[in-house]
Write an enzyme that holds these catalytic residues in place. Sequence first.
Site: not given
Length: 295
Positions: A113, A256, A169
């Site tokens: 996201d 981040s 991911h």
Amino acid sequence: MIKYYNRKTKDYEVEKVAGEKYLNWTYSSPVGMKLLEGIIKKKLFSSIYGWYLDRSLSKSKVKGFIKQFGLDMSQAEKDEANFTSFNDFFFRKLKPVARPIDISEKAVVSLGDGRLFAYENIDLNKLVQVKGFTYSLKELIKDNKTASKYSGGVCLILRLCPTDYHRFHFIDSGICGETEKIKGAYYSVNPVALQKVEKLFCENKREWSVFKSDNFGDILYVEVGATCVGSIIQTYTPNKKVTKGEEKGYFKFGGSTVILFFEPDKIKIDEEILKQTNLGYETYVLMGEKIGDKA
């Protein structure tokens, strides 16, 4: 004020920034910049704050954070009351149904996201940080041989805000090699900071690895730490086969960034995302969402 593009509404939205006043003051005032260079960007500052956020005492911050930013906790595996610390809440796992993954072998999906910039036909010596600020891939990963493979390829920069889901991911099935770690500072990766600190990504703590994907060639993953990110946690097993959508790792507290590099002629990013990047706007995406196709 930071605006980003929402693909679903086809409109621009204003980002809700955690600690916005503090952030603006730190990166815009003489006193703030002195504190930044002398204390805030140092590992010790982030480590101490990270230590506190790992403790049960920090649980008291969770409820207020959820309310302030309107987070949908029905997507999380744990109930609000069951988090053991603020960091436990921050890097929470989501229910699989919360992030459906486009499983087509030709579909390029988002690794997490966040807010996305995408660049094609990249010049390895002039990678864009923000308008007017560039850096080189060689400086970023300190490995000339690996860097040279991505000249003319595609670069994706996914910025994760403190309010976002903070696990990242694999975007395809394949095998990922060992993680290389590079020590560095802990500047914020918010656009406010990116406009003030030259070659910020090359200054901050970062980790990188090469993912040999089944459908998109060798993909270079670069995870960049930031202020108060005490740790970048890699949860994958090196040199072991993974499936599309499988978790690679997560960040502890703080905004981040993950940067992906693709070899030339491997993928094609959706025109909508490229258009917004050219206009200077990030596009909001969710993990597993289709953002491009195999070339």
